[in-house]
Structure formats: structure tokens, C-alpha cells
Design an enzyme around this catalytic site. Structure first.
Site, short mmCIF file in Angstrom:
data_model
loop_
_atom_site.label_atom_id
_atom_site.label_comp_id
_atom_site.label_asym_id
_atom_site.label_seq_id
_atom_site.Cartn_x
_atom_site.Cartn_y
_atom_site.Cartn_z
N HIS A 1 1.40 -2.02 -19.58
CA HIS A 1 1.91 -2.04 -18.20
C HIS A 1 1.16 -3.07 -17.36
CE1 HIS A 1 3.41 0.65 -14.62
NE2 HIS A 1 3.99 -0.53 -14.66
N LEU B 1 -0.93 1.54 -18.77
CA LEU B 1 -0.73 2.93 -18.40
C LEU B 1 -1.87 3.80 -18.94
CD1 LEU B 1 1.26 5.10 -17.22
CD2 LEU B 1 2.21 5.26 -19.54
N ASP C 1 -8.59 5.45 -38.06
CA ASP C 1 -8.29 5.46 -36.63
C ASP C 1 -7.36 6.63 -36.31
OD1 ASP C 1 -7.52 5.00 -34.02
OD2 ASP C 1 -7.36 2.83 -34.27
N ASP D 1 -9.06 -10.45 -35.86
CA ASP D 1 -9.90 -9.77 -34.88
C ASP D 1 -9.25 -9.91 -33.50
OD1 ASP D 1 -11.83 -8.82 -33.17
OD2 ASP D 1 -13.46 -10.04 -33.99
#
Length: 313
Positions: A113, A46, A240, A296
Site C-alpha cells: 500500500h 498495510l 518462514d 537478496d
């Protein structure tokens, strides 16, 4: 004199190390570790894209797969639409990839999605699909989608406002990624991702989905192999910026989740593992930021390609 000689030795050692590293990289590129029999097609979720402003949705993943021998294609389907509409778009691209490469089948790896989207193609054209791998896939719905639909019921003002906001985001994504020709319907996407919408979809395309609980589903249906893995953390890296959003959305769950999808909903076919990743870490975003102790994400895709290679696929 001794100092100068030491510096010379260190410089010589550095040059040797550089050549050795290049040799190892070259060996890796020629090793064929990810060289599957069939091409790999990556399918975004999405609000996703293939590449926007020079940044891949699957950040550095296609390049890594290609370096180790895989033929890789990145699909571009509607950023926001129903699973069925996205599935038909992916089906057309799979048809083109088969014609381009001469391959009988493809491997579909879908994130979020993209998981149900790939499953749609495997359901309507199993003869074209060697495997489906779901990464953080919304296979039995998302509690986040349920909550959004609850506060924005059909026909309400809140739904109209939310739809307009989502449409604006999609327009921005399309502008930067070249997907403006694709139909968008955010409310249809939302309905597909709810628990109820996913249950309806699974009545027709339930291959690989666990029937109950949090176990594995069937791993081989109609000649198609099914796999999955997912993240089970929301906050993984303080640098982040997206972690704050996923930490907030993750609060609606009462079970392990990646911020948008529960660990149980993400399961499909043979489950390959739960990792210390959130929903964006699963595609190596943002720009490769992830938990310090987490595997990773790129390695997981390479290992899956190698797994498929060893299976003769």
C-alpha cells in the site's frame, strides 16, 4: 613442532583475512554506491510501521543504504487507512524532510500500500518528488481485498467483526511502534486496495500505471520517474512461518502473484523485474528469511539507489 607452526600460520592467515574483510567493508561504506542526489524515503504498506520492538519493517534495508552513502528516512503513516489519508501524512513528512535536509526533492520507495501512497504525493506535489519506486505495490488492486470485501460487505456484521479484529491488530502495532497518534480506519484501507477502489484512485493519480495488460507504464510523468519490481512466489522458505499464510491467500489468484498482489497489478512505470520472492520477502522479512536461490532483497534496494544515482538523481 610442525603442527604448532601450521596452527600459527592458520591463525596469521585468519587475522589477515579479517583485516582484509574490514577493509572491504570500509571501502563499501565509502564507495557511495547508493549515494543519490536526493534523500530516499521508505514507505510501509498495510499494517506496517517504521520500527516495532526494535525490528524495522524494511529489515536491514535502511542501514544498508546508509552504509553505501544514501540519506534515508523511514516514513510512518497510518497502518490502516485510505490511500488519500496516508498520502497526506506522507506529504507532510516529505515537507519536513525537505526542510531538514535542504533537498529540493526526494525519492519515494513504497512497499504494498506504500506504492499508491507514494504515488499520491507525486500526484499532488510532483515538484517535490524525483522518483517513485513501487515494490509489490497494489497499483491496480488486490484480488485478496476483493474477496475480503465480498465476504464482508459494507454495513454487514461480518464487516464489523473484521474491522474490530483489524483495529485490534493496528492498536498492537501502534503500541509497539509509537504510531498511536495516527488515525486508523481499516475499512477505508480495504476499500482503497480493492480493484474498484484502485481504479477510482487511478482516475486521479494514474501516472505510471499501465493502461492495460501487464506491460510497462509511462516511466516519466511531470518530471517524476516511475519504477517497480515485485515477487512472484508465495512459498519461498520452509523455515518462514509467514509463508503458510501467503500460500493460502495466493490461492485466490489465477495468475503469478506474491501472495497478496498479482504481478500485473504490481507494475508501475519501468518494470525492473519479477523475483522469486513473496510479499514479505520483498522487504527482507521475516528477519531476512527468503528462498535459497532468490536474490537478496537488500541488493535490489541498493541497485535501485545506484540506478537513481547514475541518472543524476
Amino acid at each position: 613442532m610442525f603442527v604448532a607452526f601450521s596452527r600459527l600460520l592458520r591463525g596469521f592467515a585468519f587475522v589477515l583475512a579479517a583485516f582484509a574483510l574490514q577493509g572491504l567493508q570500509g571501502a563499501s561504506a565509502q564507495s557511495g554506491y547508493a549515494q543519490t542526489r536526493y534523500p530516499i524515503v521508505l514507505v510501509h504498506g498495510l499494517f506496517g510501521f517504521d520500527s516495532a520492538l526494535g525490528v524495522d519493517y524494511f529489515y536491514r534495508i535502511p542501514q544498508a543504504l546508509q552504509r553505501d552513502g544514501a540519506r534515508v528516512f523511514v516514513a510512518q503513516v497510518s497502518a490502516a487507512n485510505s490511500t488519500e489519508v496516508r498520502g497526506e501524512q506522507l506529504l507532510a513528512q516529505v515537507k519536513n524532510i525537505r526542510a531538514l535536509t535542504g533537498a529540493e526533492k526526494v525519492h519515494l520507495i513504497g512497499h504494498s500500500h506504500g506504492g499508491p501512497t507514494a504515488r499520491y504525493v507525486a500526484g499532488v506535489a510532483p515538484q517535490w518528488v524525483a522518483s517513485v519506486t513501487s515494490v509489490g505495490g497494489v497499483n491496480r488492486g488486490s484480488r485478496v481485498a476483493d474477496v475480503v470485501r465480498g465476504v464482508a460487505p459494507k454495513g454487514s456484521v461480518s464487516e464489523a467483526v473484521a474491522s474490530q479484529a483489524a483495529s485490534a491488530l493496528v492498536a498492537l502495532i501502534n503500541l509497539s511502534s509509537g504510531g498511536s497518534g495516527l488515525p486508523q480506519m481499516p475499512t477505508a484501507a480495504l476499500d482503497s486496495l480493492t480493484t474498484e477502489g484502485s481504479a477510482r484512485f487511478n482516475q486521479r493519480f494514474g501516472a505510471g500505471v499501465p493502461t492495460s495488460g501487464c506491460g510497462d507504464g509511462a516511466d516519466l510523468v511531470n518530471g517524476v520517474r516511475y519504477y517497480s519490481w515485485t515477487g512472484v512466489r508465495t512459498v519461498t522458505n520452509v523455515l518462514d512461518a509467514s509463508d503458510a499464510l501467503l500460500a493460502t491467500t495466493g490461492l485466490v489468484f489465477n495468475e503469478a502473484n506474491d501472495g497478496l498482489v498479482s504481478a500485473c497489478s504490481a507494475r508501475l512505470g519501468k518494470h525492473l523485474g519479477d523475483y522469486r520472492q513473496n510479499h514479505l520477502d520483498e522487504i527482507n522479512q521475516l528477519l531476512g528469511l527468503r528462498g535459497w536461490l532468490s536474490v537478496d532483497p537488500v541488493t535490489l534496494y541498493l541497485d535501485q539507489a545506484n540506478r537513481l544515482k547514475k541518472a543524476g538523481l
